[in-house]
Design a protein around this motif. Structure first.
Motif: not given
Length: 300
Positions: A77-89
């Motif tokens: 969840a933190e990676k999503v918030a920081n832009g380190e993980a692509n939410l669409i993928d």
């Protein structure tokens, strides 16, 4: 563990939905806006791994996840918030695990999407096969005793005109939804509940569809308890059709649903509903089930 649970609740319930509504640049696009959608996506990827999280952890997740699972969920969840993980993928992978996209050769039965920290509502009696959720543009039949909302028929269009109008709009310029929202808000005959459901219709974009169940899930989560039948009853006499697009609402199982006073693929006006949906970009498979997930990104 309590500290981890508080951190997880804050991330999926507050931080991520707030960022999504603000269109935070951490993500190029936010495909979801609701807390339980973020929980589904993160938990499917961090806890479920190769299956939906509900097959790995007993709901509610926040109470039943192990320390390791909580840590993994928070980290993603933190990676999503920081832009380190692509939410669409991540969302596409979550839907794929649930058999909701065409990326899997053989679709598995889709697991129902459940809010991880909300007790499931008691089951209601199933409708008989010949019952319809909503008979569009028809005078209201005898009210059911449960799960209904009061309606007024002062500004209802005759069925034949409404069906004809809807069929003739295919391929024409899209109506200005701000105008439609003003018409709904200014009505002196619509109940607050009917105004709420019709306003939600204006949020479903062309080329997408939603369901009575998806609409009732949102209202239950954000406003008050309701059900699919109540949504259908509130939409039964849509005085602003076809500009307010109740034709974009389908049955929960992905079938065509009701239209023009009939139900299903054998209904008298089924071909007209198919025509307008096809013109807008909605597609059905050879079994009569709609392709793609329903629109659920409703907002206040």
């Amino acid at each position: 563990m309590e500290s981890l649970r508080m951190q997880w609740n804050d991330l999926y319930r507050k931080k991520l939905p707030t960022m999504a509504k603000a269109r935070d640049p951490a993500q190029p696009k936010w495909p979801v806006f609701l807390d339980h959608c973020f929980a589904r996506i993160v938990l499917d990827n961090a806890v479920g791994n190769e299956k939906p999280w509900t097959e790995v952890v007993k709901p509610p997740a926040v109470k039943n996840m192990s320390e390791e699972q909580l840590t993994n969920a928070i980290a993603l969840a933190e990676k999503v918030a920081n832009g380190e993980a692509n939410l669409i993928d991540l969302d596409e992978r979550s839907l794929e695990l649930r058999g909701k996209t065409s990326k899997i050769g053989t679709k598995r039965k889709a697991a129902p999407e459940r809010k991880p920290d909300v007790k499931p509502e008691p089951k209601t009696k199933k409708r008989k096969a010949d019952e319809t959720i909503s008979k569009y543009f028809m005078p209201s039949p005898e009210r059911t005793k449960k799960c209904t909302s009061p309606t007024t028929d002062d500004d209802v269009k005759p069925k034949s005109k409404a069906v004809s109008d809807l069929s003739s709009t295919a391929g024409k310029a899209l109506p200005d939804m701000n105008v439609q929202l003003h018409r709904i808000a200014s009505s002196t005959t619509l109940t607050p509940f009917r105004k709420q459901t019709l306003t939600m219709l204006c949020q479903v974009p062309p080329g997408r569809y939603s369901t009575y169940q998806a609409m009732s899930d949102y209202i239950t989560a954000t406003s008050h308890k309701t059900c699919a039948r109540a949504i259908g009853n509130a939409m039964r006499n849509n005085p602003f059709a076809p500009e307010v697009p109740c034709h974009r609402i389908l049955a929960a199982d992905g079938s065509l649903g009701g239209f023009g006073g009939s139900w299903g693929e054998d209904g008298k006006h089924a071909s007209k509903k198919h025509a307008i949906l096809y013109e807008e970009g909605v597609r059905f498979d050879s079994k009569g089930k709609v392709k793609g997930p329903p629109f659920r990104e409703f907002h206040a």
